[in-house]
Every structure is written in structure tokens, then in C-alpha cells.
Design an enzyme around this catalytic site. Structure first.
Site, short mmCIF file in Angstrom:
data_model
loop_
_atom_site.label_atom_id
_atom_site.label_comp_id
_atom_site.label_asym_id
_atom_site.label_seq_id
_atom_site.Cartn_x
_atom_site.Cartn_y
_atom_site.Cartn_z
CE LYS A 224 -31.57 33.93 37.61
NZ LYS A 224 -32.14 33.55 36.32
CG ASP B 269 -28.52 41.60 38.45
OD1 ASP B 269 -28.53 40.65 39.24
OD2 ASP B 269 -29.34 41.72 37.51
CD1 TRP C 131 -30.04 38.62 32.58
CD2 TRP C 131 -31.93 39.78 32.90
NE1 TRP C 131 -31.09 37.74 32.50
CE2 TRP C 131 -32.25 38.41 32.69
CE3 TRP C 131 -32.96 40.69 33.13
CZ2 TRP C 131 -33.57 37.95 32.70
CZ3 TRP C 131 -34.27 40.25 33.13
CH2 TRP C 131 -34.56 38.88 32.91
#
Length: 360
Positions: A196, A172, A102
Site C-alpha cells: 500500500k 492491521d 479484512w
């Protein structure tokens, strides 16, 4: 069919009580005679829901008054573009730390909008560790420093906030938010996809310090302009109302569990159990540096990769779903977010022990 243990990295498992409440309220939400998916986002009922969810998040995280809480769309991936568009000009520099998939995607997207300096990377070690912050090559003129707090694919995680730059830290936290307490005031912007620990896909939480508002480029789309969305309480356009509603139920659930201190204790215990089982075996292996192992996403490999397919087949038959590792890493991966009960980790460990006894 009974509920199984879902180890998916996202969309992740949700608390059973949240799903049951959403089911029970589906046709008649709060006495309106309508589903929450049918009421107007401009109506007083939904505005009250939105305000309650923002207040709950502020309470759980201890968010200081000089931060705004936004519920946006587009996922965390949209924020890869939104961050540079909101915080820097095309000739500015920003620092990026890449500790996994990511982070690599984030810096790649940022390079479309500014000079993105990769200040540090774990690439040489196959992203199995986080480079020592003392070695990071930060820029003197960086507008911000971006990092991914937890890399879901490779399973590395920051356990402390690095102090290496005067630039605001942008994080993030898609896989970290709500799993433990966070010192919000260490960051300029925190963003997190909901799927999540916060709720189903569709909402992205953005927590932004007020002094960073109002810096967006003129061409920044309104729906990702932090100032514009803060001024309209995240309702410049129609928000994903059902996802926001479920996220609010999850926030209530987290509070009922004892808040983030309780979640941290439970999550640390779950992860420690699973790592102990892996480390105590010659049949399973986790390649990540123990100093930065993720609490949320635990990859592991089998000594004989020819057994991978059988492991996945038999674990699924045992009610342990979505254990296949990411295609970039292979092997297995157990994502053990907030709503994955400790009993699920115990069941996985028992299955792993039995599988090793039969095939080791």
C-alpha cells in the site's frame, strides 16, 4: 507510454523517483557489479541495507526502544494466524472488532486457533460506520484486542485509537502505515503488508512490543514466530531481498518529503478534495459515515449504475486506472495512497465533473 494515475488498492502506485532509482541500480547495486536480487542476504551490503531500513522506519514512526521491527513474509493475511499463534493459547480468548472485509477474515482465521469474540461489528450497517467503542462487548480475560485501522474495501477508518480494554491492541495497519504519524506505544503489535504505502508486495512490516515476544505456541512455524525472527533480525530464512530493498527506498522517499507530518497533510488534503467533489454532487455518492471516512480508499457510486462500465472505460482512456470498486461493494473506488500525486486526484475530480455534465 507516459505514466498514468494508478488508483489501485494494492499493489499500489510507487513513487516515480523510487522506480527510477531501482531501474538505474538494477544491474549494479552499490558498486557490487550485481543486482540487489543477486547478492547474499547474509552479506555485509544487504545487512547494512536491512539495518538502514529498520532505522528509517524507527525514525519516521518514533518507535520506542522497547519495540522490535520485523520484515516478514506472507502478507498481512499470514498475520491473521501469526497473531493468535504468538500471543495466545488454544483455550484463550481474544477480542475482534470487524469493521469490514479484512476484519471478518481476521476473526475467521483466528477461530481456528482460539476463542475469538467478535466484540463489535459494523455488519448491520453494511460496514459504513464504526460502532461506538462505548458499545463494544470486550472480554475481561482477552489476551488482546484486534482491529483493522483502515478497511480498504468499504473505506472506513479509525481516526483515533480506542481505549476500551486493558488488553494489548493489535492493529492491521496495511493501508495506514506511513500515511500519517502513529502513536506506536498505544499498540502491542502493528502489522502491515507493504503493497500500500511501504513498497511492492512481498514484505510485511511487524512492530511488536518486546514483552509480547517469547509467548508463541510450540507448534508456531519459525518464519512467523516473533521471538525467533527478532533474534535473527528477520533472517531466519531468506527474505524477499528485492522487496525489502525497494521498501528501503520508499522510506528514504517519505523522509525526503518531510516525514509523516507532511504525508498526513498531503493525504488529508487529497481526501478532502475528493470527498468534497462527491458530496457536492447529486450524481456521485459515498455511503460512509463522515466521522470514519478513510483517507486512503474512497468508494463512490454513480446515480445510474448502468453507467458504471462507461465510467470505467472512459476514465481508463483518460489515464485514470484501476477505479473499479471491490466485487463485494461495486461502484468505484479511488485508492489514494502516499505515492498517488495530488495532481492525480485533481485529474479524477475534473473527469468526474465532465462525466456528470455529459451523463447526469
Amino acid at each position: 507510454m507516459e505514466r498514468i494515475y494508478n488508483f489501485s488498492p494494492g499493489p499500489a502506485t510507487l513513487p516515480t523517483s523510487v522506480l527510477e532509482r531501482a531501474r538505474d541500480e538494477l544491474l549494479n547495486w552499490r558498486g557490487t557489479g550485481m543486482s540487489v536480487m543477486e547478492v547474499s542476504h547474509r552479506g555485509k551490503e544487504f545487512i547494512a541495507l536491512a539495518e538502514r531500513s529498520v532505522d528509517a522506519l524507527r525514525e519516521l514512526l518514533g518507535i520506542p526502544d522497547n519495540y522490535r521491527v520485523l520484515f516478514l513474509q506472507g502478507g498481512a493475511t499470514m498475520q491473521f494466524a501469526a497473531v493468535p499463534l504468538n500471543l495466545a493459547g488454544p483455550n484463550d480468548t481474544a477480542d475482534y472488532v470487524t469493521t469490514g472485509n479484512w476484519g471478518v477474515k481476521a476473526v475467521g482465521e483466528a477461530r481456528r486457533y482460539l476463542h475469538a469474540n467478535e466484540a463489535a461489528t459494523g455488519r448491520d450497517g453494511n460496514f459504513t460506520s464504526i460502532p461506538d467503542p462505548a458499545t463494544w462487548r470486550v472480554s475481561d480475560d482477552a489476551r488482546y484486542l484486534h482491529l483493522v485501522s483502515n478497511e480498504t474495501v468499504v473505506g472506513v477508518e479509525f481516526h483515533e485509537t480506542p481505549d476500551v480494554s486493558d488488553a494489548p491492541i493489535i492493529a492491521d495497519m496495511s493501508s495506514t502505515l506511513l500515511s500519517r504519524p502513529v502513536d506506536v506505544d498505544c499498540y502491542g503489535v502493528i502489522y502491515a503488508g507493504a503493497q500500500k504505502n511501504v513498497g511492492p508486495p512481498g514484505v510485511t512490516v511487524v512492530i511488536v512490543r518486546e514483552d509480547l515476544l517469547g509467548q508463541a505456541r510450540p507448534e508456531t512455524p519459525t518464519v512467523v514466530n516473533y521471538r525467533a525472527m527478532a533474534d535473527t533480525d528477520s533472517m531466519s530464512n531468506t527474505p524477499p531481498t528485492f522487496t525489502w530493498y525497494v521498501a528501503g527506498l520508499v522510506l528514504e522517499w517519505v523522509r525526503a518529503q518531510g516525514g509523516l507530518d507532511a504525508m498526513a497533510e498531503r493525504n488529508h488534503r487529497k481526501a478532502s478534495k475528493l470527498y468534497a467533489a462527491i458530496d457536492g454532487s447529486d450524481f456521485f455518492d459515498n455511503p460512509v459515515d463522515p466521522a470514519c471516512r478513510s483517507w486512503m480508499n474512497i468508494p463512490f457510486t454513480l446515480a445510474d449504475t448502468n453507467l458504471d462500465a462507461l465510467f470505467l472505460k472512459q476514465s481508463a482512456e483518460a489515464g485514470l486506472a484501476n477505479l473499479k470498486g471491490h466485487r463485494l461493494v461495486g461502484g468505484m473506488r479511488a485508492s489514494i495512497y502516499n505515492a498517488l500525486p495530488e495532481a492525480g486526484v485533481d485529474a479524477l475530480i475534473e473527469f468526474m465533473s465532465d462525466f456528470e455534465a455529459r451523463h447526469g
